[in-house]
Design a protein around this motif. Structure first.
Motif, PDB file in Angstrom:
ATOM      1  N   LEU A   1       0.842  -1.193   0.000  1.00  0.00           N
ATOM      2  CA  LEU A   1       0.000   0.000   0.000  1.00  0.00           C
ATOM      3  C   LEU A   1       0.875   1.239   0.000  1.00  0.00           C
ATOM      4  O   LEU A   1       1.719   1.418   0.877  1.00  0.00           O
ATOM      5  CB  LEU A   1      -0.911   0.001   1.233  1.00  0.00           C
ATOM      6  N   GLY A   2       0.662   2.109  -0.997  1.00  0.00           N
ATOM      7  CA  GLY A   2       1.420   3.349  -1.098  1.00  0.00           C
ATOM      8  C   GLY A   2       0.499   4.564  -1.052  1.00  0.00           C
ATOM      9  O   GLY A   2      -0.090   4.936  -2.063  1.00  0.00           O
ATOM     10  N   THR A   3       0.358   5.151   0.117  1.00  0.00           N
ATOM     11  CA  THR A   3      -0.509   6.332   0.280  1.00  0.00           C
ATOM     12  C   THR A   3       0.263   7.560   0.720  1.00  0.00           C
ATOM     13  O   THR A   3      -0.302   8.645   0.812  1.00  0.00           O
ATOM     14  CB  THR A   3      -1.582   6.050   1.346  1.00  0.00           C
ATOM     15  N   SER A   4       1.542   7.406   0.990  1.00  0.00           N
ATOM     16  CA  SER A   4       2.326   8.435   1.675  1.00  0.00           C
ATOM     17  C   SER A   4       2.224   9.814   1.028  1.00  0.00           C
ATOM     18  O   SER A   4       2.578   9.997  -0.143  1.00  0.00           O
ATOM     19  CB  SER A   4       3.791   8.002   1.718  1.00  0.00           C
ATOM     20  N   ARG A   5       1.701  10.773   1.801  1.00  0.00           N
ATOM     21  CA  ARG A   5       1.629  12.196   1.413  1.00  0.00           C
ATOM     22  C   ARG A   5       0.798  12.455   0.156  1.00  0.00           C
ATOM     23  O   ARG A   5       0.859  13.546  -0.419  1.00  0.00           O
ATOM     24  CB  ARG A   5       3.033  12.760   1.204  1.00  0.00           C
ATOM     25  N   LYS A   6       0.020  11.501  -0.301  1.00  0.00           N
ATOM     26  CA  LYS A   6      -0.659  11.644  -1.588  1.00  0.00           C
ATOM     27  C   LYS A   6      -1.843  12.606  -1.516  1.00  0.00           C
ATOM     28  O   LYS A   6      -2.299  12.995  -0.442  1.00  0.00           O
ATOM     29  CB  LYS A   6      -1.080  10.271  -2.118  1.00  0.00           C
ATOM     30  N   SER A   7      -2.365  12.931  -2.694  1.00  0.00           N
ATOM     31  CA  SER A   7      -3.404  13.960  -2.790  1.00  0.00           C
ATOM     32  C   SER A   7      -4.695  13.557  -2.095  1.00  0.00           C
ATOM     33  O   SER A   7      -5.449  14.430  -1.660  1.00  0.00           O
ATOM     34  CB  SER A   7      -3.685  14.286  -4.262  1.00  0.00           C
ATOM     35  N   VAL A   8      -4.965  12.267  -1.966  1.00  0.00           N
ATOM     36  CA  VAL A   8      -6.176  11.863  -1.253  1.00  0.00           C
ATOM     37  C   VAL A   8      -6.124  12.351   0.188  1.00  0.00           C
ATOM     38  O   VAL A   8      -7.151  12.697   0.784  1.00  0.00           O
ATOM     39  CB  VAL A   8      -6.374  10.326  -1.319  1.00  0.00           C
ATOM     40  N   ILE A   9      -4.930  12.428   0.743  1.00  0.00           N
ATOM     41  CA  ILE A   9      -4.752  12.957   2.096  1.00  0.00           C
ATOM     42  C   ILE A   9      -4.839  14.476   2.078  1.00  0.00           C
ATOM     43  O   ILE A   9      -5.532  15.084   2.903  1.00  0.00           O
ATOM     44  CB  ILE A   9      -3.400  12.501   2.676  1.00  0.00           C
ATOM     45  N   GLY A  10      -4.164  15.095   1.118  1.00  0.00           N
ATOM     46  CA  GLY A  10      -4.214  16.552   0.996  1.00  0.00           C
ATOM     47  C   GLY A  10      -5.617  17.063   0.765  1.00  0.00           C
ATOM     48  O   GLY A  10      -6.031  18.075   1.361  1.00  0.00           O
TER      49      GLY A  10
ATOM     50  N   GLY B   1      -2.142  12.168   8.354  1.00  0.00           N
ATOM     51  CA  GLY B   1      -3.058  11.546   7.395  1.00  0.00           C
ATOM     52  C   GLY B   1      -2.470  10.267   6.831  1.00  0.00           C
ATOM     53  O   GLY B   1      -3.187   9.260   6.665  1.00  0.00           O
ATOM     54  N   THR B   2      -1.172  10.283   6.539  1.00  0.00           N
ATOM     55  CA  THR B   2      -0.515   9.061   6.081  1.00  0.00           C
ATOM     56  C   THR B   2      -0.612   7.978   7.147  1.00  0.00           C
ATOM     57  O   THR B   2      -0.896   6.806   6.845  1.00  0.00           O
ATOM     58  CB  THR B   2       0.968   9.345   5.749  1.00  0.00           C
ATOM     59  N   GLY B   3      -0.400   8.362   8.400  1.00  0.00           N
ATOM     60  CA  GLY B   3      -0.477   7.397   9.490  1.00  0.00           C
ATOM     61  C   GLY B   3      -1.836   6.736   9.579  1.00  0.00           C
ATOM     62  O   GLY B   3      -1.937   5.524   9.835  1.00  0.00           O
ATOM     63  N   ALA B   4      -2.891   7.523   9.371  1.00  0.00           N
ATOM     64  CA  ALA B   4      -4.244   6.953   9.411  1.00  0.00           C
ATOM     65  C   ALA B   4      -4.427   5.921   8.301  1.00  0.00           C
ATOM     66  O   ALA B   4      -4.982   4.838   8.522  1.00  0.00           O
ATOM     67  CB  ALA B   4      -5.284   8.064   9.290  1.00  0.00           C
ATOM     68  N   THR B   5      -3.962   6.241   7.095  1.00  0.00           N
ATOM     69  CA  THR B   5      -4.116   5.298   5.981  1.00  0.00           C
ATOM     70  C   THR B   5      -3.261   4.053   6.191  1.00  0.00           C
ATOM     71  O   THR B   5      -3.663   2.950   5.807  1.00  0.00           O
ATOM     72  CB  THR B   5      -3.744   5.956   4.631  1.00  0.00           C
ATOM     73  N   VAL B   6      -2.079   4.217   6.791  1.00  0.00           N
ATOM     74  CA  VAL B   6      -1.217   3.063   7.070  1.00  0.00           C
ATOM     75  C   VAL B   6      -1.878   2.136   8.089  1.00  0.00           C
ATOM     76  O   VAL B   6      -1.960   0.921   7.887  1.00  0.00           O
ATOM     77  CB  VAL B   6       0.168   3.530   7.559  1.00  0.00           C
ATOM     78  N   ALA B   7      -2.369   2.703   9.185  1.00  0.00           N
ATOM     79  CA  ALA B   7      -2.988   1.878  10.233  1.00  0.00           C
ATOM     80  C   ALA B   7      -4.213   1.141   9.713  1.00  0.00           C
ATOM     81  O   ALA B   7      -4.366  -0.077   9.918  1.00  0.00           O
ATOM     82  CB  ALA B   7      -3.354   2.747  11.428  1.00  0.00           C
ATOM     83  N   LEU B   8      -5.095   1.872   9.014  1.00  0.00           N
ATOM     84  CA  LEU B   8      -6.304   1.228   8.495  1.00  0.00           C
ATOM     85  C   LEU B   8      -5.973   0.269   7.354  1.00  0.00           C
ATOM     86  O   LEU B   8      -6.633  -0.754   7.185  1.00  0.00           O
ATOM     87  CB  LEU B   8      -7.302   2.286   8.043  1.00  0.00           C
ATOM     88  N   GLY B   9      -4.946   0.593   6.580  1.00  0.00           N
ATOM     89  CA  GLY B   9      -4.513  -0.312   5.523  1.00  0.00           C
ATOM     90  C   GLY B   9      -4.025  -1.636   6.080  1.00  0.00           C
ATOM     91  O   GLY B   9      -4.341  -2.707   5.545  1.00  0.00           O
ATOM     92  N   ILE B  10      -3.267  -1.588   7.164  1.00  0.00           N
ATOM     93  CA  ILE B  10      -2.799  -2.815   7.816  1.00  0.00           C
ATOM     94  C   ILE B  10      -3.988  -3.617   8.324  1.00  0.00           C
ATOM     95  O   ILE B  10      -4.037  -4.843   8.173  1.00  0.00           O
ATOM     96  CB  ILE B  10      -1.823  -2.469   8.951  1.00  0.00           C
ATOM     97  N   ALA B  11      -4.959  -2.932   8.919  1.00  0.00           N
ATOM     98  CA  ALA B  11      -6.156  -3.624   9.404  1.00  0.00           C
ATOM     99  C   ALA B  11      -6.921  -4.289   8.269  1.00  0.00           C
ATOM    100  O   ALA B  11      -7.606  -5.295   8.486  1.00  0.00           O
ATOM    101  CB  ALA B  11      -7.065  -2.642  10.141  1.00  0.00           C
TER     102      ALA B  11
END
Length: 403
Positions: free
Chosen positions: A339-348, A361-371
């Motif tokens: 999963l590659g979400t780091s700093r991306k526009s979906v967060i911005g 925002g990246t942290g939220a996507t990482v945690a939920l992505g792992i789940a």
């Protein structure tokens, strides 16, 4: 004490067995009852009416359900989707009957069986990265992004010099990176065409000087972010360990052969020319399934394949959120998920923040992505995301994040 009603959410057979065992049932009873405690919903597309009616009849006879379009009954449509709803026990009996049916249904039975196996939780496996081994599944692996490009959307120009890139790579490894992903061409989120803005020679001039330093000093596997066979060839010859292809073997028909010859793992990312989908998750899975087959036909073993849903590529803002919400559906393919979400526009676009303020925002996507099934996360902020991943692992993987 008054009787109480509580709920248990059971995702797989092992969880069902554990819950029944906790009740105190005997071993034989656990084996019989557990398959009844796991319910699966599978969607099958491209089914003709003759097949659909047999599927529905056989599933109903086993106590499950199969939803088909109304027109399939009187053959007034050419094809229909089928939604199967059943417990594992019902699926087992259904599959046994389907194997004996004509019209290609025996092959479908095998595909359903494989899909059900893939949904039975994370499998711990060892990925051989040309001599360097990565254990996938026990904890989330963190891939640190190293851009040797002047125009990356996040850190363009900072690490184009080999010395600066090497220093950053050392820093990421010290912070806990398991893989370093080196790229020489900007792949900006939202850009959905195969980039030929720079030549192969220019891409190699950016990547090779950095790579040569990395393979000498960095202890973790080095991934090369490229879709070009020529770049992959030179990079693997120079000691790279993994290829990360943002076009999933669709950008250069020679790439699969190169990766196979060097016995390297490959990461296949979903991409496309537009964001028009009829059934987005099914189409993403279908795209990746085809790329997996291309890889296997070229001689890349399935255990060397990692898939990536391609957040930010050929998807609108709303579609990116939907993919994150439904990421778990891709576990049906049976490959580790990157999963590659780091700093991306979906967060911005969600938080209305510039690139350099998107760590939370990246942290939220990482945690939920792992789940939701991610085994590897590709990030810029390694130290912070290693901490997020370890905490998420402790919750999701039952303490696997310790240490």
């Amino acid at each position: 004490m008054d009787m109480q009603v509580n709920v248990r959410f059971i995702d797989n057979l092992e969880q069902a067995k554990a819950e029944i065992r906790a009740i105190g049932s005997d071993t034989a009873g656990i084996g019989l009852m557990a398959p009844k405690g796991v319910h699966r919903v599978l969607k099958i597309s491209g089914v003709n009416p003759k097949q659909a009616n047999i599927i529905k009849q056989e599933m109903l006879s086993k106590g499950g359900e199969a939803a088909i379009t109304r027109g399939a009954v009187d053959h007034s449509v050419e094809t229909t989707d089928v939604l199967l709803m059943a417990t594992l026990k019902q699926y087992r009996a259904f599959i046994d009957k389907l194997k004996m049916q004509p019209f290609g249904l025996a092959k479908l039975a095998a595909s359903i069986s494989e899909a059900l196996d893939n949904l039975e939780g994370r499998k711990v496996r060892v990925l051989n990265c040309r001599g360097k081994e990565l254990e996938i599944g026990r904890r989330t692996l963190v891939m640190g992004i190293l851009n040797a490009t002047p125009d990356s959307f996040s850190d363009g120009g900072r690490f184009t010099e080999p010395a600066a890139a090497l220093e950053q790579a050392h820093r990421m490894v010290e912070d806990g990176a398991d893989i370093i992903d080196l790229g020489g061409v900007s792949t900006r989120p939202g850009y959905s065409e195969i980039s030929s803005e720079i030549s192969i020679e220019e891409e190699l001039s950016r990547v090779l000087p950095v790579l040569e330093r990395l393979v000498q000093e960095i202890t973790v596997p080095i991934s090369i972010d490229t879709w070009r066979a020529g770049v992959a060839q030179e990079a693997l010859a120079a000691g790279a360990h993994i290829i990360n292809d943002q076009w999933a073997l669709r950008g250069d028909p020679e790439l699969a052969g190169v990766v196979a010859r060097y016995q390297a793992p490959i990461m296949l990312m979903h991409n496309g020319q537009d964001s028009n989908y009829r059934d987005m998750m099914a189409e993403i899975a279908g795209f990746l399934r085809q790329s997996i087959e291309i890889a296997r036909q070229a001689g890349i073993p399935r255990e060397h394949i990692i898939i990536d849903p391609g957040i930010g590529f050929a998807k609108t803002y709303e579609q990116n959120l939907e993919v994150l919400r439904r990421l778990k559906e891709l576990t049906v393919l049976g490959c580790p998920i990157l999963l590659g979400t780091s700093r991306k526009s979906v967060i911005g676009n969600t938080l209305h923040l510039p690139v350099n303020e998107r760590v939370e925002g990246t942290g939220a996507t990482v945690a939920l992505g792992i789940a939701c099934g991610a085994d590897i996360v590709r990030v810029h902020d390694v130290k912070e995301m290693v901490r997020v991943a370890r905490m998420a692992d402790a919750i999701v993987r039952g303490g696997a994040g310790e240490g």
